[in-house]
Design a protein around this motif. Structure first.
Motif, PDB file in Angstrom:
ATOM      1  N   ARG A 177       4.855  62.107 -39.574  1.00 45.49           N
ATOM      2  CA  ARG A 177       5.654  63.323 -39.400  1.00 45.49           C
ATOM      3  C   ARG A 177       4.770  64.559 -39.438  1.00 45.49           C
ATOM      4  NH1 ARG A 177      10.967  63.609 -40.410  1.00 45.49           N
ATOM      5  NH2 ARG A 177      10.832  61.690 -41.603  1.00 45.49           N
ATOM      6  N   GLY A 226       7.188  70.493 -32.176  1.00 43.22           N
ATOM      7  CA  GLY A 226       8.304  69.652 -31.766  1.00 43.22           C
ATOM      8  C   GLY A 226       8.322  69.411 -30.265  1.00 43.22           C
ATOM      9  N   ILE A 227       9.279  68.605 -29.829  1.00 49.63           N
ATOM     10  CA  ILE A 227       9.394  68.216 -28.425  1.00 49.63           C
ATOM     11  C   ILE A 227      10.803  68.564 -27.952  1.00 49.63           C
ATOM     12  CG2 ILE A 227       9.308  66.261 -26.803  1.00 49.63           C
ATOM     13  CD1 ILE A 227       7.532  64.875 -29.008  1.00 49.63           C
ATOM     14  N   GLN A 263      12.338  64.094 -24.707  1.00 51.84           N
ATOM     15  CA  GLN A 263      12.007  63.084 -25.710  1.00 51.84           C
ATOM     16  C   GLN A 263      12.071  61.657 -25.179  1.00 51.84           C
ATOM     17  OE1 GLN A 263      14.160  63.818 -29.363  1.00 51.84           O
ATOM     18  NE2 GLN A 263      13.530  65.966 -29.366  1.00 51.84           N
ATOM     19  N   LEU A 284      11.128  58.159 -31.769  1.00 49.59           N
ATOM     20  CA  LEU A 284      10.841  59.445 -32.377  1.00 49.59           C
ATOM     21  C   LEU A 284      12.104  60.214 -32.672  1.00 49.59           C
ATOM     22  CD1 LEU A 284      10.073  62.397 -30.128  1.00 49.59           C
ATOM     23  CD2 LEU A 284      10.542  60.207 -29.071  1.00 49.59           C
ATOM     24  N   GLU A 285      11.960  61.175 -33.582  1.00 48.93           N
ATOM     25  CA  GLU A 285      12.965  62.199 -33.845  1.00 48.93           C
ATOM     26  C   GLU A 285      12.199  63.505 -33.836  1.00 48.93           C
ATOM     27  OE1 GLU A 285      14.697  61.283 -37.645  1.00 48.93           O
ATOM     28  OE2 GLU A 285      15.682  59.482 -36.883  1.00 48.93           O
ATOM     29  N   SER A 286      12.712  64.496 -33.102  1.00 49.18           N
ATOM     30  CA  SER A 286      11.995  65.751 -33.005  1.00 49.18           C
ATOM     31  C   SER A 286      12.968  66.900 -32.789  1.00 49.18           C
ATOM     32  CB  SER A 286      10.999  65.694 -31.840  1.00 49.18           C
ATOM     33  OG  SER A 286      10.225  66.869 -31.783  1.00 49.18           O
ATOM     34  N   THR A 287      12.635  68.031 -33.375  1.00 47.42           N
ATOM     35  CA  THR A 287      13.370  69.269 -33.156  1.00 47.42           C
ATOM     36  C   THR A 287      12.346  70.313 -32.741  1.00 47.42           C
ATOM     37  OG1 THR A 287      14.976  68.667 -34.861  1.00 47.42           O
ATOM     38  CG2 THR A 287      14.889  70.995 -34.207  1.00 47.42           C
ATOM     39  N   GLU A 288      12.572  70.893 -31.584  1.00 45.36           N
ATOM     40  CA  GLU A 288      11.622  71.881 -31.077  1.00 45.36           C
ATOM     41  C   GLU A 288      11.484  73.023 -32.079  1.00 45.36           C
ATOM     42  OE1 GLU A 288      10.522  73.986 -26.837  1.00 45.36           O
ATOM     43  OE2 GLU A 288      12.551  73.222 -27.141  1.00 45.36           O
ATOM     44  N   GLY A 290       9.057  70.336 -35.611  1.00 43.73           N
ATOM     45  CA  GLY A 290       8.172  69.189 -35.776  1.00 43.73           C
ATOM     46  C   GLY A 290       8.745  67.903 -35.226  1.00 43.73           C
ATOM     47  N   SER A 291       7.971  66.844 -35.409  1.00 47.80           N
ATOM     48  CA  SER A 291       8.317  65.528 -34.882  1.00 47.80           C
ATOM     49  C   SER A 291       8.026  64.455 -35.914  1.00 47.80           C
ATOM     50  CB  SER A 291       7.494  65.224 -33.622  1.00 47.80           C
ATOM     51  OG  SER A 291       7.701  66.196 -32.632  1.00 47.80           O
TER      52      SER A 291
END
Length: 152
Positions: free
Chosen positions: A79, A84-85, A90, A131-135, A138-139
């Motif tokens: 992490r 983020g992405i 994603q 994956l889990e990501s929030t722009e 982070g990711s």
């Protein structure tokens, strides 16, 4: 070949030497977790994920590596708390040569092969990767591998 969670420590430790301004924090189980696999290839997966986390961590410069046992598998998470992405991209991050559009190629080098290669290694070990990501926040990149069973 049986491998244990220390492949995480080896990979993270090598990368910590190359990125002294970063806090790479492993949270690993105290008990050995046996996995049937190729230690070098699994270290390569962790190395790819941590290198990406370093590259895209932004100002946070903090990376968490967690490994937990969940049923018949072990789940590892790398992490970062960086750029983020974008949600709409994603689903493509494990494709060959894919690069997210929210980062400049001038500032973030690479060919877009690390995640593609990692996904292949995990699949060949009978595992899965996601994956889990929030722009802007982070990711978290996860990979799950089957535990070494008594029949192996």
């Amino acid at each position: 070949v049986e491998v244990t969670a220390d492949f995480i420590t080896t990979s993270g430790g090598k990368l910590q030497l190359t990125a002294p301004g970063f806090a790479i924090n492993p949270h690993l189980p105290t008990m050995p977790i046996p996995i049937n696999g190729d230690r070098q290839r699994l270290e390569q997966v962790v190395t790819n994920l941590v290198q990406n986390a370093i590259k895209y961590s932004g100002a946070s410069r903090r990376i968490e590596i967690t490994m937990t046992r969940a049923g018949a598998e072990v789940i590892t998470v790398v992490r970062d708390f960086g750029v983020g992405i974008p949600a709409e991209q994603q689903g493509r991050v494990f494709e060959r040569f894919f690069r997210a559009s929210n980062v400049s190629a001038r500032h973030y080098s690479g060919l877009g092969l690390g995640l593609f290669i990692s996904a292949g290694i995990v699949a060949r070990h009978g595992g899965r990767i996601w994956l889990e990501s929030t722009e802007g926040q982070g990711s978290a990149f996860y990979f799950a591998l089957p535990l070494l069973s008594d029949e192996s």
